[in-house]
Design an enzyme around this catalytic site. Structure first.
Site, mmCIF file in Angstrom:
data_model
loop_
_atom_site.group_PDB
_atom_site.id
_atom_site.type_symbol
_atom_site.label_atom_id
_atom_site.label_comp_id
_atom_site.label_asym_id
_atom_site.label_seq_id
_atom_site.Cartn_x
_atom_site.Cartn_y
_atom_site.Cartn_z
ATOM 1 C CG ASP A 287 -12.837 0.239 0.888
ATOM 2 O OD1 ASP A 287 -13.881 0.093 0.215
ATOM 3 O OD2 ASP A 287 -12.748 1.018 1.844
ATOM 4 N NE ARG B 238 -28.701 -5.191 34.362
ATOM 5 C CZ ARG B 238 -29.532 -4.329 34.948
ATOM 6 N NH1 ARG B 238 -30.637 -4.777 35.515
ATOM 7 N NH2 ARG B 238 -29.273 -3.045 34.954
ATOM 8 C CB SER C 105 -8.337 -0.607 -2.970
ATOM 9 O OG SER C 105 -8.747 -0.672 -1.622
ATOM 10 N N GLY D 127 2.528 -2.755 8.484
ATOM 11 C CA GLY D 127 2.785 -3.406 9.752
ATOM 12 C C GLY D 127 4.245 -3.785 9.896
ATOM 13 C CD GLU E 159 -4.565 -8.348 3.824
ATOM 14 O OE1 GLU E 159 -4.585 -9.014 2.771
ATOM 15 O OE2 GLU E 159 -3.517 -7.880 4.290
ATOM 16 C CB THR F 294 -0.904 -0.001 1.246
ATOM 17 O OG1 THR F 294 -1.706 -1.171 1.240
ATOM 18 C CG2 THR F 294 -1.801 1.219 1.266
ATOM 19 N N GLY G 285 -24.839 0.156 30.277
ATOM 20 C CA GLY G 285 -23.588 0.741 30.744
ATOM 21 C C GLY G 285 -22.509 -0.301 30.961
ATOM 22 C CB THR H 158 -10.596 0.098 5.263
ATOM 23 O OG1 THR H 158 -10.007 0.224 6.560
ATOM 24 C CG2 THR H 158 -11.928 0.811 5.227
#
Length: 705
Positions: free
Chosen positions: A449, A334, A167, A200, A447, A161, A424, A445
């Protein structure tokens, strides 16, 4: 299994609300163990091994770390994976691997349950950097570099990239120009937008990289090729001469990965550093390739790296399973509001809206999981060589491009809905929804988009349509599909081509009579894909004969419809995968419940696109109104089995790691109910004002009589 009385739900004797009271006294039971085995799929052993590793505290994400500390921890975890034989399944046997491509991806995607940063960092090292050397290089390259890559002696990057081209890989601007005098390639980034970006391992850890660049030799550009380039001195960790870079810094998630930028100023590498499986340059500068077509060569080289999309599809499904396991366990314990009892509050999962929020997404997760298993098998067949024709590779690429967008978008939607459904408590980092959602955000997005991938699928659908009906007028064909006058159903497995027609018995509305029937759902879902593609195909007829700018403008006018058609196609693939999986279930109770779940998925798709079915005359207004009612009835049937359905995912406490899914909420609720029960029994409970008012009014009325 025979039918048995419904399992306890943890409700009080008077807690049922209207939906819950509609449950029949006898329910089919889910064989959780057998269903769990089916969900593990063909590579069950690899998944179990990976889950054992992912359950280790050494690999778990520690919330609140600085990005610097998180990066250091993630790199140390890669070493842990190497030491525990967790990452080498796909590599050649002679180098210590297992040549097990499907098992490798199946195991890799389970790492998302430990820490998504770990999963993606491992993916960069072995799934991208290592795989590029293995699949694009030759035996000489394998022997030279793969042992160090496998052992982590050579941490690496996958430098494709660019800042100016994400892409659109074919248009990257970095060049690799061959110099015959020195037998070297000169790697160069000619301007700022050509810097390799979001890479990376580039900021800190990467010692080498597979760099993608335009190969130029004898003044001819032969397109994008891959080159092995050393980046840093192994001792000092400083960039080598001519190489520079920057740290991308803190991101919205995945901060255990040191993403960075790289640039090259006329960096020279040996001619033999070209990964030359699909294209080579001789000593005299002559270019040769076993693939004559430059376009096909480009897609073949990129296709060898499709495992990134395959693994993201599976990892997104795994993350959705983790979220739903936590949220459904919590919702079954709950309590909130006493709608049908003066004493007991309702369990959240008994509320219809809560069922809509969670159980519909549970159905989609099952569908996505079954579709992923088919994708994984297709991937393994191609890379094992069992079925490795050009057509097989094209099908694999298109299938991955169809499914990865749906599963990654679904994961984000599921994580957000589960977060909200838990109130919460869902926002607390200890319950992981917010953390997982932040980390998985970028999955939509990278590997590829998602929107761009769906456009690739749409183009394939149009190409298949045109090929099948080359001699048929598109306008006539579109009217034929809309009219549904005649035709035989063609339901192909695997990648479904657009040349399918849905059998009908007359008017389109008649298909809606079988809305809950397998054939009826298939008819409606398939017909929508066919009609959408036919409509766009008719509109684009002759576009290839127009001047380039006019053809592009016409295509752009219909881009949105094309992408919608591709998404509808991908949803059909998921529904078909779910339906095919039902055939493998032998236990009657499990099959009944899973069929309900499949129907919930199918009807939810129809409900989501109800406007289309109405506008195109596929459903009458009266029949369309029944879709929601059918869904609500299915929710009531599925509700008693919700806990079994998430238990079958097979994730333990060391994978889910959400405080609200540990049973702590049930303990709190039981304590509260016991307190008020004892208070009422003692006779010392204070009288509520509204009760006192009612008593007073009643006494007044009695006195007046």
């Amino acid at each position: 299994m025979t039918e048995v009385v419904d399992r306890p739900t943890g409700k009080g004797p008077a807690a049922g609300i209207s939906a819950a009271r509609q449950r029949p006294a006898v329910q089919p039971a889910v064989d959780v163990a057998a269903l769990g085995e089916q969900l593990l799929g063909k590579w069950a052993a690899s998944r179990r091994q990976a889950r054992t590793l992912a359950g280790k505290p050494e690999l778990h994400k520690i919330e609140g770390l600085t990005h610097t500390d998180h990066r250091a921890r993630a790199f140390g975890q890669l070493k842990y994976l190497v030491e525990n034989n967790g990452v080498h399944r796909a590599f050649p046997v002679e180098l210590g691997g297992a040549d097990d491509h499907g098992g490798n991806v199946a195991g890799f995607e389970e790492l998302v349950t430990a820490d998504p940063s770990l999963q993606i960092k491992a993916g960069v090292q072995w799934g991208l950097f290592g795989s590029a050397v293995m699949h694009l290089g030759t035996a000489e390259h394998h022997a030279k570099w793969l042992p160090g890559i496998m052992s982590l002696e050579i941490p690496g990057c996958f430098a494709m990239t660019e800042t100016g081209h994400g892409s659109d890989v074919a248009s990257i601007a970095t060049t690799a120009t061959f110099d015959p005098d020195t037998q070297e390639f000169v790697i160069h980034t000619p301007f700022r937008a050509a810097w390799k970006d979001y890479i990376g391992n580039a900021a800190i850890d990467g010692l080498s990289a597979v760099v993608f660049a335009q190969l130029v030799t004898k003044d001819v550009n032969h397109g994008v090729h891959a080159f092995y380039v050393e980046l840093r001195d192994p001792e000092t960790k400083q960039f080598l001469p001519g190489i520079g870079g920057e740290d991308d810094g803190v991101k919205g998630g995945l901060n255990g990965i040191d993403n960075g930028r790289l640039h090259f100023d006329n960096v020279r590498i040996p001619r033999t550093n070209l990964l030359n499986r699909y294209g080579d340059v001789g000593a005299d500068g002559s270019y040769t390739s076993p693939i004559a077509s430059p376009g096909r060569r480009f897609f073949t080289m990129l296709g060898t790296l499709v495992q990134g999309r395959v693994s993201l599809d599976g990892a997104a499904v795994a993350a959705s399973k983790i979220a739903l396991t936590a949220a459904i366990r919590y919702a079954a314990e709950r309590r909130q509001f006493n709608a049908s009892s003066h004493t007991d509050e309702e369990v959240l999962l008994d509320y219809q809206r809560h069922q809509r929020r969670l159980l519909t997404r549970l159905a989609t997760t099952y569908a996505a999981g079954f579709a992923h298993e088919q994708l994984l098998q297709k991937y393994d067949e191609v890379f094992s060589g069992a079925h490795d024709t050009d057509a097989d590779r094209q099908d694999l690429e298109t299938l991955a491009a169809a499914l990865k967008p749906l599963s990654t978008w679904h994961a984000l939607d599921t994580l957000q809905e589960c977060r909200e459904a838990c109130g919460g408590a869902g926002f607390l980092i200890e319950n992981r929804f917010a953390s997982l959602r932040a980390d998985l955000d970028v999955y939509v997005t990278f590997e590829g988009d998602n929107t761009v991938l769906l456009q690739l699928v749409a183009k394939r659908l149009l190409a298949d349509y045109a090929k099948e009906f080359r001699n048929v007028d598109f306008g006539v064909m579109a009217r034929y599909v809309v009219g549904q006058a005649t035709g035989a159903a063609i339901h192909r497995t695997g990648l479904r081509q657009v040349a399918q027609f849905v059998a009908d018995t007359g008017l389109a509305q008649k298909a809606a009579i079988a809305l809950r029937d397998e054939a009826g759902q298939r008819a409606l879902l398939t017909d929508r894909v066919q009609t959408m593609v036919a409509d766009v195909g008719s509109a684009l007829k002759g576009a290839n004969r127009l001047p380039v700018e006019k053809g592009a403008a016409l295509f752009n006018q219909h881009q949105n419809e094309l992408i919608d058609a591709a998404q509808a196609h991908a949803e059909l693939l998921q529904w078909e995968a779910f339906t095919e999986a039902l055939a493998d279930i032998t236990d009657p109770g499990t099959k009944t419940v899973l069929t309900w779940l499949r129907d919930l998925f199918g009807l939810s798709l129809i409900e989501k696109n109800l406007a289309w079915y109405l506008m195109n005359g596929r459903l009458s207004m009266q029949r369309a109104r029944t879709v929601g009612d059918y869904i609500n009835r299915l929710l009531v049937k599925i509700r008693p089995h919700a806990l079994d359905l998430v238990e079958a995912f097979g994730y333990g406490e060391d994978h889910v790691r959400a405080e609200i899914a540990t049973g702590a909420e049930k303990a709190r609720q039981d304590e509260a109910r016991a307190y008020f029960r004892a208070q009422r029994a003692s006779g010392n409970a204070p009288v509520e004002e509204k009760v006192l008012i009612a008593r007073t009014a009643s006494a007044a009325r009695a006195g007046g009589n």
